[in-house]
Enzyme design. Structure first.
Site, PDB file in Angstrom:
ATOM      1  N   HIS A 195      45.389  43.345  -7.284  1.00  8.05           N
ATOM      2  CA  HIS A 195      44.650  42.749  -6.174  1.00  8.05           C
ATOM      3  C   HIS A 195      44.965  41.260  -6.104  1.00  8.05           C
ATOM      4  CE1 HIS A 195      41.344  41.495  -3.553  1.00  8.05           C
ATOM      5  NE2 HIS A 195      41.229  40.459  -4.383  1.00  8.05           N
ATOM      6  N   GLU A 220      35.770  35.330  -4.385  1.00  5.58           N
ATOM      7  CA  GLU A 220      36.159  36.232  -5.475  1.00  5.58           C
ATOM      8  C   GLU A 220      36.223  35.498  -6.816  1.00  5.58           C
ATOM      9  OE1 GLU A 220      39.720  38.044  -3.890  1.00  5.58           O
ATOM     10  OE2 GLU A 220      38.576  39.179  -2.402  1.00  5.58           O
ATOM     11  N   LYS A 260      44.881  46.017 -11.685  1.00  8.75           N
ATOM     12  CA  LYS A 260      43.967  47.160 -11.586  1.00  8.75           C
ATOM     13  C   LYS A 260      44.194  48.132 -12.757  1.00  8.75           C
ATOM     14  CE  LYS A 260      43.922  46.769  -6.511  1.00  8.75           C
ATOM     15  NZ  LYS A 260      44.078  47.502  -5.217  1.00  8.75           N
ATOM     16  N   ASN A 317      47.923  50.755  -6.164  1.00  9.30           N
ATOM     17  CA  ASN A 317      48.852  49.667  -5.827  1.00  9.30           C
ATOM     18  C   ASN A 317      48.807  48.484  -6.800  1.00  9.30           C
ATOM     19  OD1 ASN A 317      46.543  48.452  -4.947  1.00  9.30           O
ATOM     20  ND2 ASN A 317      47.115  48.364  -2.787  1.00  9.30           N
ATOM     21  N   TYR A 370      34.620  44.599  -3.189  1.00  9.95           N
ATOM     22  CA  TYR A 370      35.191  45.308  -2.032  1.00  9.95           C
ATOM     23  C   TYR A 370      34.193  45.476  -0.893  1.00  9.95           C
ATOM     24  CZ  TYR A 370      39.636  46.374  -4.373  1.00  9.95           C
ATOM     25  OH  TYR A 370      40.881  46.290  -4.965  1.00  9.95           O
TER      26      TYR A 370
HETATM   27  P1  DAT Z   1      44.979  44.509  -0.143  1.00 11.11           P
HETATM   28  O1  DAT Z   1      44.685  45.022  -1.539  1.00 11.11           O
HETATM   29  O2  DAT Z   1      46.465  44.433   0.122  1.00 11.11           O
HETATM   30  O3  DAT Z   1      44.263  43.220   0.179  1.00 11.11           O
HETATM   31  P2  DAT Z   1      43.039  45.818   1.598  1.00 11.11           P
HETATM   32  O4  DAT Z   1      42.151  44.645   1.363  1.00 11.11           O
HETATM   33  O5  DAT Z   1      43.291  46.216   3.009  1.00 11.11           O
HETATM   34  O6  DAT Z   1      44.456  45.620   0.883  1.00 11.11           O
HETATM   35  O7  DAT Z   1      42.443  47.093   0.853  1.00 11.11           O
HETATM   36  C1  DAT Z   1      41.881  46.966  -0.437  1.00 11.11           C
HETATM   37  C2  DAT Z   1      42.337  48.119  -1.287  1.00 11.11           C
HETATM   38  O8  DAT Z   1      41.808  49.333  -0.777  1.00 11.11           O
HETATM   39  C3  DAT Z   1      43.851  48.329  -1.311  1.00 11.11           C
HETATM   40  O9  DAT Z   1      44.482  47.520  -2.268  1.00 11.11           O
HETATM   41  C4  DAT Z   1      43.957  49.809  -1.628  1.00 11.11           C
HETATM   42  C5  DAT Z   1      42.738  50.388  -0.946  1.00 11.11           C
HETATM   43  N1  DAT Z   1      43.085  50.915   0.377  1.00 11.11           N
HETATM   44  C6  DAT Z   1      43.301  50.202   1.511  1.00 11.11           C
HETATM   45  N2  DAT Z   1      43.608  50.988   2.544  1.00 11.11           N
HETATM   46  C7  DAT Z   1      43.545  52.251   2.057  1.00 11.11           C
HETATM   47  C8  DAT Z   1      43.764  53.546   2.611  1.00 11.11           C
HETATM   48  N3  DAT Z   1      44.074  53.699   3.906  1.00 11.11           N
HETATM   49  N4  DAT Z   1      43.644  54.624   1.794  1.00 11.11           N
HETATM   50  C9  DAT Z   1      43.323  54.480   0.498  1.00 11.11           C
HETATM   51  N5  DAT Z   1      43.107  53.296  -0.094  1.00 11.11           N
HETATM   52  C10 DAT Z   1      43.219  52.209   0.667  1.00 11.11           C
HETATM   53 MG    MG Z   2      42.284  42.772   0.514  1.00 14.79          MG
END
Ligand code: DAT
Ligand code: MG
Length: 149
Positions: A115, A126, A9, A112, A49
């Site tokens: 991805h 994807e 990212k 974080n 997303y």
């Molecule tokens: P991952 O990236 O581990 O697959 P995810 O698919 O649940 O996680 O979420 C996608 C992204 O969205 C994640 O990398 C960071 C953001 N995100 C997820 N939960 C969040 C939250 N509670 N607050 C802010 N950003 C969040």
């Molecule tokens: Mg995810």
């Protein structure tokens, strides 16, 4: 052969972690089959997303992911989807184990670093969202016989 989609990212790029992150997947024994450096369009980010469209963080997430260049990659190998998720670590870097990418380099869920696809269906979706078929390279590293019996 199993494939997954990974993207460093904008925070990972800005922090100079591209080489370190690619190294972890290379030295693990996975094979890079697709790689591009781009600033994602809003359309691409929203499609990527889409499952989070109704979540309160969606707008900020799209804003962030389109804010700068990302390194989009396809990696190949047995079990690469689940293994890459382990190498990446938990979504919230504060919960991610030391030794994982998010555990070693992050402190905030909205920053974080990387991805990774979470399952075979999302990986396929994807990979084809980010890459055309002719942008993926079909090749086998010569070291394969030292990685697999
Ligand atoms: P991952 O990236 O581990 O697959 P995810 O698919 O649940 O996680 O979420 C996608 C992204 O969205 C994640 O990398 C960071 C953001 N995100 C997820 N939960 C969040 C939250 N509670 N607050 C802010 N950003 C969040
Ligand atoms: Mg995810």
């Amino acid at each position: 052969m199993e494939r997954t989609f990974l993207a460093i990212k904008p925070d990972g790029v800005q922090r100079g972690l591209v080489g370190e992150i690619i190294r972890r997947f290379e030295t693990k024994g996975f094979t890079l089959v697709g790689l591009k450096f781009l600033k994602p369009s809003r359309e691409l980010a929203e499609a990527h997303y889409d499952v989070h469209r109704e979540r309160p963080f969606f707008a900020g997430l799209v804003e962030f992911i389109t804010s700068g260049p990302v390194v989009a990659m396809v990696w190949e190998g047995d079990g690469v989807i689940a293994s890459a998720r382990k190498i990446i670590g938990a979504t919230n870097p504060l919960n991610a184990e030391p030794g994982t990418i998010r555990g070693d380099f992050g402190v905030n869920i909205g920053r974080n670093i990387i991805h990774g696809s979470d399952a075979p269906e999302t990986a396929q979706k994807e990979v084809s969202l980010w890459f055309k078929e002719d942008e993926l390279v079909d090749w086998q590293p010569d070291i394969m016989r030292w990685l697999h019996e």
